[in-house]
Scaffold this motif. Sequence first.
Motif, PDB file in Angstrom:
ATOM      1  N   GLN A 253     -14.561  -9.026 -34.554  1.00  0.00           N
ATOM      2  CA  GLN A 253     -13.546  -9.072 -33.142  1.00  0.00           C
ATOM      3  C   GLN A 253     -12.715  -7.949 -33.176  1.00  0.00           C
ATOM      4  OE1 GLN A 253     -12.223 -13.164 -31.664  1.00  0.00           O
ATOM      5  NE2 GLN A 253     -13.193 -13.331 -33.749  1.00  0.00           N
ATOM      6  N   ARG A 254     -12.362  -7.499 -34.498  1.00  0.00           N
ATOM      7  CA  ARG A 254     -11.312  -6.347 -34.696  1.00  0.00           C
ATOM      8  C   ARG A 254     -12.133  -4.906 -34.584  1.00  0.00           C
ATOM      9  NH1 ARG A 254     -10.101  -2.582 -38.562  1.00  0.00           N
ATOM     10  NH2 ARG A 254      -7.909  -1.910 -38.894  1.00  0.00           N
ATOM     11  N   ARG A 255     -13.555  -4.856 -34.737  1.00  0.00           N
ATOM     12  CA  ARG A 255     -14.556  -3.824 -34.441  1.00  0.00           C
ATOM     13  C   ARG A 255     -14.532  -3.591 -33.175  1.00  0.00           C
ATOM     14  NH1 ARG A 255     -19.725  -2.965 -33.547  1.00  0.00           N
ATOM     15  NH2 ARG A 255     -20.756  -1.109 -34.626  1.00  0.00           N
ATOM     16  N   ASN A 256     -14.688  -4.886 -32.420  1.00  0.00           N
ATOM     17  CA  ASN A 256     -15.161  -4.950 -31.064  1.00  0.00           C
ATOM     18  C   ASN A 256     -13.758  -4.486 -30.322  1.00  0.00           C
ATOM     19  OD1 ASN A 256     -16.608  -5.659 -28.623  1.00  0.00           O
ATOM     20  ND2 ASN A 256     -14.735  -6.947 -28.387  1.00  0.00           N
ATOM     21  N   TYR A 257     -12.565  -4.714 -30.930  1.00  0.00           N
ATOM     22  CA  TYR A 257     -11.238  -4.188 -30.073  1.00  0.00           C
ATOM     23  C   TYR A 257     -11.053  -2.645 -30.215  1.00  0.00           C
ATOM     24  CZ  TYR A 257      -6.422  -3.374 -29.675  1.00  0.00           C
ATOM     25  OH  TYR A 257      -5.237  -2.987 -29.313  1.00  0.00           O
ATOM     26  N   ALA A 258     -11.509  -2.197 -31.710  1.00  0.00           N
ATOM     27  CA  ALA A 258     -11.336  -0.749 -31.876  1.00  0.00           C
ATOM     28  C   ALA A 258     -12.356   0.033 -31.069  1.00  0.00           C
ATOM     29  CB  ALA A 258     -11.590  -0.553 -33.451  1.00  0.00           C
ATOM     30  N   THR A 260     -13.715  -0.902 -28.024  1.00  0.00           N
ATOM     31  CA  THR A 260     -13.741  -1.008 -26.656  1.00  0.00           C
ATOM     32  C   THR A 260     -12.226  -1.406 -26.067  1.00  0.00           C
ATOM     33  OG1 THR A 260     -13.953  -3.402 -26.835  1.00  0.00           O
ATOM     34  CG2 THR A 260     -15.962  -2.182 -26.657  1.00  0.00           C
ATOM     35  N   ASN A 261     -11.151  -1.460 -26.894  1.00  0.00           N
ATOM     36  CA  ASN A 261      -9.680  -1.826 -26.375  1.00  0.00           C
ATOM     37  C   ASN A 261      -9.659  -3.034 -25.689  1.00  0.00           C
ATOM     38  OD1 ASN A 261      -8.624   0.391 -27.654  1.00  0.00           O
ATOM     39  ND2 ASN A 261      -8.990   1.643 -25.881  1.00  0.00           N
ATOM     40  N   ALA A 463     -21.553 -16.771 -30.609  1.00  0.00           N
ATOM     41  CA  ALA A 463     -21.692 -15.480 -31.392  1.00  0.00           C
ATOM     42  C   ALA A 463     -22.593 -14.632 -30.640  1.00  0.00           C
ATOM     43  CB  ALA A 463     -21.959 -15.636 -32.897  1.00  0.00           C
ATOM     44  N   LEU A 464     -23.997 -15.160 -30.375  1.00  0.00           N
ATOM     45  CA  LEU A 464     -25.026 -14.217 -29.738  1.00  0.00           C
ATOM     46  C   LEU A 464     -24.604 -13.764 -28.399  1.00  0.00           C
ATOM     47  CD1 LEU A 464     -28.058 -16.440 -30.900  1.00  0.00           C
ATOM     48  CD2 LEU A 464     -27.291 -14.183 -31.730  1.00  0.00           C
ATOM     49  N   LEU A 465     -23.822 -15.038 -27.608  1.00  0.00           N
ATOM     50  CA  LEU A 465     -23.410 -14.544 -26.250  1.00  0.00           C
ATOM     51  C   LEU A 465     -22.733 -13.458 -26.162  1.00  0.00           C
ATOM     52  CD1 LEU A 465     -23.152 -18.041 -24.918  1.00  0.00           C
ATOM     53  CD2 LEU A 465     -24.697 -16.296 -23.998  1.00  0.00           C
ATOM     54  N   GLY A 466     -21.522 -13.454 -27.166  1.00  0.00           N
ATOM     55  CA  GLY A 466     -20.599 -12.308 -27.401  1.00  0.00           C
ATOM     56  C   GLY A 466     -20.979 -11.161 -27.502  1.00  0.00           C
ATOM     57  N   ILE A 467     -22.087 -11.252 -28.644  1.00  0.00           N
ATOM     58  CA  ILE A 467     -22.673  -9.729 -28.863  1.00  0.00           C
ATOM     59  C   ILE A 467     -23.709  -9.458 -27.785  1.00  0.00           C
ATOM     60  CG2 ILE A 467     -24.465  -8.787 -30.259  1.00  0.00           C
ATOM     61  CD1 ILE A 467     -21.631  -9.138 -31.611  1.00  0.00           C
ATOM     62  N   ASN A 468     -24.279 -10.147 -27.038  1.00  0.00           N
ATOM     63  CA  ASN A 468     -25.068  -9.794 -25.771  1.00  0.00           C
ATOM     64  C   ASN A 468     -24.172  -9.277 -24.613  1.00  0.00           C
ATOM     65  OD1 ASN A 468     -27.684 -10.614 -26.772  1.00  0.00           O
ATOM     66  ND2 ASN A 468     -27.565 -12.670 -26.253  1.00  0.00           N
ATOM     67  N   ARG A 469     -23.093  -9.831 -24.655  1.00  0.00           N
ATOM     68  CA  ARG A 469     -22.276  -9.297 -23.473  1.00  0.00           C
ATOM     69  C   ARG A 469     -21.795  -7.701 -23.858  1.00  0.00           C
ATOM     70  NH1 ARG A 469     -20.405  -8.707 -18.598  1.00  0.00           N
ATOM     71  NH2 ARG A 469     -18.041  -8.357 -18.389  1.00  0.00           N
ATOM     72  N   ARG A 470     -21.651  -7.351 -25.140  1.00  0.00           N
ATOM     73  CA  ARG A 470     -21.485  -6.109 -25.492  1.00  0.00           C
ATOM     74  C   ARG A 470     -22.830  -5.264 -25.186  1.00  0.00           C
ATOM     75  NH1 ARG A 470     -19.227  -2.516 -25.992  1.00  0.00           N
ATOM     76  NH2 ARG A 470     -19.373  -1.790 -28.138  1.00  0.00           N
ATOM     77  N   LEU A 471     -24.067  -5.713 -25.470  1.00  0.00           N
ATOM     78  CA  LEU A 471     -25.355  -4.957 -25.236  1.00  0.00           C
ATOM     79  C   LEU A 471     -25.445  -4.861 -23.894  1.00  0.00           C
ATOM     80  CD1 LEU A 471     -27.524  -6.785 -27.852  1.00  0.00           C
ATOM     81  CD2 LEU A 471     -26.865  -4.456 -28.209  1.00  0.00           C
TER      82      LEU A 471
END
Length: 475
Positions: A253-258, A260-261, A463-471
Amino acid sequence: MTHPPNAPAAPAARGTAQAPARPGGVPAQPSPAPAAAPPAGRGAWAVGRERLRVAATTEPGRLQILGAVLALLVVAFGAVSALEVSDRASAADDVVGRSQPLSADAAAIYRSLADADTTAAAGFLAGTLEPAESRARYTRDITTASRLLVKAAANTDGSSESAREIATINEQLPRYTGLVERARAANRQGLPLGGAYLRYANQQMAGTLLPAAERLYAAETVRLQRDDESARTWPFLSLALGLLALAVLGWAQRRNYARTNRVFNHGLLAATAATSVVLLWLVGAHTVARGGLESARLHGQESLQVLNTARISSLTARANENLTLVARGAVLTEDGKNDKYEAEYTASMAALTDALATARERADDDAGRGPVDESAEHAAEWRERHKDARAKDEAGDYEGALGRVIGAEQSTGRSFDQVDAGLERALAHEQTEFTRAAGDARDALTALPLGAAALGILGAAGALLGINRRLSEYR
């Protein structure tokens, strides 16, 4: 001379294609390079590793790898938690439903055998015609011991120490009862041989049956302690996986924030919440279970062991007291100076006194202390009445001593019954305390295995849904 015209040139060899004409001004295009085949001899593992390396060079590939790792961690945490907690719950259930009841049954077997021996001696002292009440009590004790032996055998591994002791008791018990019946038959005829048969029966009981019953009780108590320790062992692997899963989820989640803000990723947040719930539930439920089992051990099982020791000591003392009158000084200690049964009575009464004092210290409420205090009071009364009986016997008043031992009122037999009744009430109270505390410990773990598995699956899906949202942002 006229010559034929020249023949056209031979066509190109079959299978050789002519290059199509290229329009003027169009530069030649390079032919695409053929796809590189994997080097010969490379296995599936090497190919997979190469593809993983190539995928890790792009952000979508890295996200896919991260999603797989997160899902695997969360599922593994839920599965391992379910397995480890199931094992602890099973051990706690064994404590409540198998180990402790078998330990109690083993103590009851000892008590029934010892009481049968005591009752047989008391019936012998009553005269040529044994009282119906005494014979009924003896029969009830033998029946109870036989029934509990069958129950213990059905719940014991055939190769265990307990099984060997059960076999010994089953083999020797008919011999003991046969000797008792011979003693009764001789006693009815007024033959002195009856006393000898009764002493042989007591030797069979004290030398073989009761030691085997004591070893059976010890073996079942060890199994109870083993199950208790298994139920209280912390699930360290589950805790470690839970903390690792939370750490990786936090990093993701920290990586995602860094990158995508965006402060929150709902899928990763749901996975973190599910993992946190399982981890907290695991720690809380196991803490409650350990506390309940510890309470059951301190305020239940240890008190039960001391009370069983007290009851065994009282039964042994009573049997030796009766045999003192049966033998009439015919059996001496090894040094030949004192009556053997009187010396063993004295030792058993000392053990009873010590056990009652310890039981009172371990009792945690008035309901537990009350019966112990009553038993201690009647034990002191028993000792005084026994002194009076011994004084009469040594003065030659055998009938007076007999009345002080087996009489209906003001006798040592009456005191013994009151001591035994108080110990029985104390045992029942401590048994209830143990069952309640151990049952609470077992109940604390009951729903956790299923809950951990379900939340682990939900967390992995989040977790998979959250990653697929980014993909989806790369498509």
